[in-house]
Design a protein around this motif. Structure first.
Motif, PDB file in Angstrom:
ATOM      1  N   ASN A  19      43.959  -4.328  -7.190  1.00 63.41           N
ATOM      2  CA  ASN A  19      42.830  -4.607  -8.021  1.00 63.41           C
ATOM      3  C   ASN A  19      43.223  -4.423  -9.538  1.00 63.41           C
ATOM      4  OD1 ASN A  19      40.295  -3.331  -9.576  1.00 63.41           O
ATOM      5  ND2 ASN A  19      39.501  -4.383  -7.892  1.00 63.41           N
ATOM      6  N   VAL A  20      42.924  -5.473 -10.304  1.00 62.06           N
ATOM      7  CA  VAL A  20      43.236  -5.372 -11.733  1.00 62.06           C
ATOM      8  C   VAL A  20      42.871  -4.246 -12.602  1.00 62.06           C
ATOM      9  CG1 VAL A  20      41.283  -6.741 -12.516  1.00 62.06           C
ATOM     10  CG2 VAL A  20      43.635  -6.920 -13.781  1.00 62.06           C
ATOM     11  N   VAL A  21      41.758  -3.427 -12.278  1.00 56.17           N
ATOM     12  CA  VAL A  21      41.344  -2.456 -12.989  1.00 56.17           C
ATOM     13  C   VAL A  21      41.888  -1.220 -12.329  1.00 56.17           C
ATOM     14  CG1 VAL A  21      39.343  -1.239 -13.708  1.00 56.17           C
ATOM     15  CG2 VAL A  21      39.302  -3.594 -13.755  1.00 56.17           C
ATOM     16  N   LEU A  22      41.587  -1.006 -10.995  1.00 56.43           N
ATOM     17  CA  LEU A  22      41.808   0.305 -10.485  1.00 56.43           C
ATOM     18  C   LEU A  22      43.520   0.517 -10.085  1.00 56.43           C
ATOM     19  CD1 LEU A  22      38.441   0.370  -8.284  1.00 56.43           C
ATOM     20  CD2 LEU A  22      39.165   1.600 -10.240  1.00 56.43           C
ATOM     21  N   SER A  23      44.261  -0.637  -9.626  1.00 53.67           N
ATOM     22  CA  SER A  23      45.607  -0.760  -9.632  1.00 53.67           C
ATOM     23  C   SER A  23      46.444  -0.977 -10.720  1.00 53.67           C
ATOM     24  CB  SER A  23      46.025  -1.444  -8.192  1.00 53.67           C
ATOM     25  OG  SER A  23      45.443  -1.033  -6.980  1.00 53.67           O
ATOM     26  N   LEU A 177      35.460   9.030 -16.175  1.00 54.98           N
ATOM     27  CA  LEU A 177      37.100   8.787 -15.631  1.00 54.98           C
ATOM     28  C   LEU A 177      37.491   9.472 -14.551  1.00 54.98           C
ATOM     29  CD1 LEU A 177      38.383   9.514 -19.178  1.00 54.98           C
ATOM     30  CD2 LEU A 177      38.290   7.188 -17.961  1.00 54.98           C
ATOM     31  N   LEU A 178      36.676  10.449 -14.222  1.00 55.75           N
ATOM     32  CA  LEU A 178      37.161  11.167 -12.954  1.00 55.75           C
ATOM     33  C   LEU A 178      36.457  10.296 -11.558  1.00 55.75           C
ATOM     34  CD1 LEU A 178      38.085  13.885 -11.384  1.00 55.75           C
ATOM     35  CD2 LEU A 178      35.661  14.560 -11.498  1.00 55.75           C
ATOM     36  N   THR A 179      35.338   9.522 -11.778  1.00 60.37           N
ATOM     37  CA  THR A 179      34.800   8.814 -10.764  1.00 60.37           C
ATOM     38  C   THR A 179      35.822   7.567 -10.805  1.00 60.37           C
ATOM     39  OG1 THR A 179      32.561   9.513 -11.324  1.00 60.37           O
ATOM     40  CG2 THR A 179      32.911   7.396 -10.243  1.00 60.37           C
ATOM     41  N   ALA A 180      36.204   6.855 -11.617  1.00 65.47           N
ATOM     42  CA  ALA A 180      37.295   5.949 -11.869  1.00 65.47           C
ATOM     43  C   ALA A 180      38.437   6.377 -11.032  1.00 65.47           C
ATOM     44  CB  ALA A 180      37.678   5.229 -13.369  1.00 65.47           C
ATOM     45  N   LEU A 182      38.759   8.433  -8.886  1.00 61.94           N
ATOM     46  CA  LEU A 182      38.601   8.543  -7.281  1.00 61.94           C
ATOM     47  C   LEU A 182      38.182   7.181  -6.709  1.00 61.94           C
ATOM     48  CD1 LEU A 182      36.204  11.488  -7.320  1.00 61.94           C
ATOM     49  CD2 LEU A 182      38.254  11.457  -6.544  1.00 61.94           C
ATOM     50  N   MET A 183      37.903   6.317  -7.460  1.00 62.73           N
ATOM     51  CA  MET A 183      37.600   4.809  -6.839  1.00 62.73           C
ATOM     52  C   MET A 183      39.001   4.307  -6.703  1.00 62.73           C
ATOM     53  SD  MET A 183      34.475   3.317  -9.048  1.00 62.73           S
ATOM     54  CE  MET A 183      34.981   1.591  -8.582  1.00 62.73           C
ATOM     55  N   ALA A 184      39.897   4.629  -7.972  1.00 60.07           N
ATOM     56  CA  ALA A 184      41.355   4.176  -7.559  1.00 60.07           C
ATOM     57  C   ALA A 184      41.925   4.724  -6.370  1.00 60.07           C
ATOM     58  CB  ALA A 184      42.092   4.334  -8.878  1.00 60.07           C
ATOM     59  N   ILE A 185      41.701   5.801  -6.069  1.00 60.13           N
ATOM     60  CA  ILE A 185      42.394   6.336  -4.623  1.00 60.13           C
ATOM     61  C   ILE A 185      41.768   5.649  -3.674  1.00 60.13           C
ATOM     62  CG2 ILE A 185      42.295   8.546  -3.410  1.00 60.13           C
ATOM     63  CD1 ILE A 185      42.643  10.206  -6.208  1.00 60.13           C
ATOM     64  N   ALA A 186      40.394   5.502  -3.657  1.00 58.38           N
ATOM     65  CA  ALA A 186      39.898   5.097  -2.324  1.00 58.38           C
ATOM     66  C   ALA A 186      40.334   3.416  -2.369  1.00 58.38           C
ATOM     67  CB  ALA A 186      38.253   4.737  -2.661  1.00 58.38           C
ATOM     68  N   PHE A 187      40.474   2.876  -3.451  1.00 59.15           N
ATOM     69  CA  PHE A 187      41.264   1.479  -3.176  1.00 59.15           C
ATOM     70  C   PHE A 187      42.561   1.368  -2.819  1.00 59.15           C
ATOM     71  CE2 PHE A 187      37.425  -0.184  -5.245  1.00 59.15           C
ATOM     72  CZ  PHE A 187      37.271  -1.396  -5.051  1.00 59.15           C
ATOM     73  N   VAL A 188      43.226   2.401  -2.673  1.00 55.75           N
ATOM     74  CA  VAL A 188      44.582   2.287  -2.216  1.00 55.75           C
ATOM     75  C   VAL A 188      44.575   2.318  -0.718  1.00 55.75           C
ATOM     76  CG1 VAL A 188      46.461   3.919  -1.737  1.00 55.75           C
ATOM     77  CG2 VAL A 188      45.796   3.774  -3.905  1.00 55.75           C
ATOM     78  N   GLY A 189      43.429   2.738  -0.176  1.00 56.79           N
ATOM     79  CA  GLY A 189      43.340   2.412   1.207  1.00 56.79           C
ATOM     80  C   GLY A 189      43.076   0.984   1.748  1.00 56.79           C
ATOM     81  N   PHE A 190      42.927   0.130   0.826  1.00 59.22           N
ATOM     82  CA  PHE A 190      42.992  -1.345   1.212  1.00 59.22           C
ATOM     83  C   PHE A 190      44.309  -1.907   1.257  1.00 59.22           C
ATOM     84  CE2 PHE A 190      38.781  -1.361  -0.972  1.00 59.22           C
ATOM     85  CZ  PHE A 190      38.066  -1.809   0.135  1.00 59.22           C
ATOM     86  N   SER A 191      45.379  -1.014   0.892  1.00 59.85           N
ATOM     87  CA  SER A 191      46.804  -1.491   1.048  1.00 59.85           C
ATOM     88  C   SER A 191      47.201  -1.720   2.631  1.00 59.85           C
ATOM     89  CB  SER A 191      47.669  -0.582   0.255  1.00 59.85           C
ATOM     90  OG  SER A 191      47.696   0.588   0.981  1.00 59.85           O
ATOM     91  N   GLY A 192      46.695  -1.176   3.647  1.00 56.96           N
ATOM     92  CA  GLY A 192      46.847  -1.456   4.889  1.00 56.96           C
ATOM     93  C   GLY A 192      46.269  -2.812   5.374  1.00 56.96           C
TER      94      GLY A 192
END
Length: 194
Positions: A19-23, A177-180, A182-192
């Protein structure tokens, strides 16, 4: 069949996994600035989808038929910036004429698409990955969809946070920023997925 599979991998990879924003942390200015209301965030997302997809197509054609042909690839950044600026002006004129309420809601962030590093980043990534025109367009579209998904999710969360009792030191941008993060960490789950 392999090309369809490759395009599907690019579609999922660019929108969710990378993801361009979160990764990649590109396009943070409009991501943080326009994500206060879901409606405004959705409008910004649609504008970004249009600009990035069209910029990917135009930049791909210019790169292939002008820059490479005349061996002037060193001008790619300047040419891509000019293409993006022209496209954003077109979007701005269209919104001002056809959807003035969205134009007013986006405010200063609409011209900022011109300097949005996500738009330029996609054009440069397409060139560096040596994507063809179709593949570059799919990558641009998927990247923009990923941006839209992220900004709309953040806007929805921010609307809910408004009604919560947030400690004084976290009010405003710190909780965003804290929410963003946490969203970035959640989107790491899509790497599978890939």
């Amino acid at each position: 069949m392999n090309q369809v599979k490759d395009l599907l991998v690019i579609l999922i990879g660019s929108s969710l996994v990378s993801n361009v924003v979160l990764s990649q942390f590109l396009g943070l200015c409009p991501f943080l600035g326009v994500s206060k209301k879901v409606k405004t965030a959705g409008g910004m997302g649609v504008a970004v989808i249009f600009v990035i997809t069209l910029a990917s197509a135009v930049a791909g054609v210019i790169n292939r038929y002008v820059l490479i042909r005349f061996d002037i690839q060193y001008l790619d950044t300047i040419v891509f910036i000019l293409v993006i600026a022209a496209l954003v002006q077109f979007v701005e004129m269209f919104l001002k004429k056809m959807i003035p309420s969205l134009y007013q809601a986006l405010g200063v962030y609409l011209p900022l698409i011109t300097t949005n590093c996500a738009v330029l980043g996609v054009a440069i990534n397409n060139e560096q990955a040596q994507y063809g025109i179709l593949t570059g367009i799919v990558n641009g579209f998927a990247t923009a969809v990923g941006f839209t998904v992220a900004i709309v999710i953040l806007a929805g969360i921010r609307e809910k946070i408004e009604y919560n009792d947030v400690p004084e030191s976290f009010k405003g941008m710190p909780i965003v920023l804290l929410t963003a993060g946490l969203m970035a960490i959640a989107f790491v789950g899509f790497s599978g997925l890939l």
